[in-house]
Write an enzyme that holds these catalytic residues in place. Structure first.
Site, PDB file in Angstrom:
ATOM      1  N   LYS A 190      90.390  84.527  12.306  1.00  0.00           N
ATOM      2  CA  LYS A 190      90.929  85.660  11.603  1.00  0.00           C
ATOM      3  C   LYS A 190      91.199  85.573  10.287  1.00  0.00           C
ATOM      4  O   LYS A 190      90.807  86.703   9.478  1.00  0.00           O
ATOM      5  CB  LYS A 190      91.944  85.863  12.566  1.00  0.00           C
ATOM      6  N   GLN A 235     100.065  84.841  17.190  1.00  0.00           N
ATOM      7  CA  GLN A 235      98.885  84.488  18.124  1.00  0.00           C
ATOM      8  C   GLN A 235      99.642  84.327  19.311  1.00  0.00           C
ATOM      9  O   GLN A 235     100.513  83.326  19.300  1.00  0.00           O
ATOM     10  CB  GLN A 235      98.457  83.291  17.420  1.00  0.00           C
ATOM     11  N   ASP A 248      97.950  94.410  16.187  1.00  0.00           N
ATOM     12  CA  ASP A 248      97.413  94.000  17.725  1.00  0.00           C
ATOM     13  C   ASP A 248      97.479  95.232  18.523  1.00  0.00           C
ATOM     14  O   ASP A 248      97.100  95.258  19.442  1.00  0.00           O
ATOM     15  CB  ASP A 248      98.327  92.853  18.065  1.00  0.00           C
TER      16      ASP A 248
END
Ligand code: NDP
Length: 288
Positions: free
Chosen positions: A53, A97, A120
């Site tokens: 990422k 994460q 997200d």
């Protein structure tokens, strides 16, 4: 018959070129899009995802920061760090994460992220916005699947779609996005009595269960579109999905490979959401 491949790497390149152009325009206006990534613990798969990422940000003109904390990092410390990032004007997107170590309440952590920076799309405000048909940040994996379906010109309005898996990050938002696009959606999970009976009548099957070879050729209607979200390892340690690719590709009309399918699109849509967050932040500053 052999199915047409929906290539996530090729499509990603096209979408990422647009991301880079938007990031450059923002930078010219003094607003370089910024993503903060937080990794807690030493899950090796998570470390790889985070690295990819951050690398993708750097390659497309986004600024990124990455905090790596030990597995014993406390929930309070994590919440304090998120609060700092919420206030940081150089950061437009925050990603923690998952999974987090067991002593940390991931719901609490996700809710601590400012909804306007939740790239997200997991915050209840963003999940609720999606549910009520006014999406802001669409969760990256199902968002990427929608872009793949659109690029392959798969008709969605009126289509019978089966989603296998009901997680908050993939299955449920996937079902909502398909519903938004006019599909008739069936959401299957581990308690579903006869999975094959559902998949056999579907025009579109999205497999997101995390079970290798869950979807076999006899479960697929000829010509159907099969999207494989799963990420599993075979006996040799090779990455594979939930779909018996070799057999299913002989029956399906369109299919995504693993690797090279949904995976690259997930990261691509994270970049899209981050650029979008920066554009929204800049617009808010200009309005003020
Ligand atoms: P979860 O483990 O959170 O959810 C799995 C879902 O699949 C659950 O709803 C579960 O049902 C259901 N399920 C499990 N086994 C079966 C079965 N035999 N039949 C029917 N349903 C079943 O996983 P995630 O949603 O987070 O991820 C799913 C997969 O997608 C994983 O392989 C993950 O690695 C991958 N993934 C890939 C991404 C990418 O970028 N390509 C991104 C995110 C995830 P129940 O709820 O009843 O337990």
């Amino acid at each position: 018959m052999t199915a047409t491949l929906i290539n996530g790497n090729a499509l990603s390149k096209i979408v990422r070129a647009d991301v880079a152009a938007r990031a450059a325009t923002l930078a010219q206006q003094g607003c370089r899009p910024g993503l903060a990534v937080i990794l807690v613990g030493d899950n090796p798969a998570s470390a790889v995802y985070v690295r990819n990422k951050v690398k993708a940000c750097e390659e497309h003109g986004l600024h990124s920061s990455c905090d790596r904390y030990p597995a014993n990092f406390s929930e309070a410390e994590l919440l304090a760090r998120i609060e700092m990032l919420n206030r940081d004007p150089a950061i437009h997107g925050i990603l923690v994460q998952l999974p987090l170590p067991a002593h940390i309440n991931s719901h609490k952590v996700i809710e601590a992220i400012a909804a306007a920076k939740d790239v997200d799309g997991f915050h209840v405000a963003n999940a609720g916005a999606l549910l009520t048909g006014q999406p802001r940040f669409r969760p990256c994996t199902p968002y990427g699947v929608m872009i793949m379906l659109q690029a392959a010109k798969i008709p969605l309005s009126g289509a019978e779609a089966v989603v296998i898996g009901r997680s908050n990050i993939v299955g449920k938002p996937m079902a909502l996005l398909l519903l938004e696009a006019g599909a008739t959606v069936t959401l299957c999970h581990s308690k579903t009595r006869d999975l094959a009976a559902h998949t056999r009548t579907a025009d579109i099957v999205i497999a997101a269960a995390g079970q290798r070879n869950l979807l076999t050729a006899d479960m697929v209607k000829p010509g159907a579109t099969v999207i494989d979200v799963g990420m599993n390892r075979d006996e040799a340690g090779k990455l594979c999905g939930d779909v018996d690719f070799e057999q299913v590709k002989e029956v399906a009309g369109h299919i995504t490979p693993v690797p090279g399918g949904v995976g690259p699109m997930t990261i691509t849509m994270l970049l899209v959401n981050t650029v979008e967050a920066a554009e929204q932040a800049l617009a808010a500053v200009e309005r003020a």
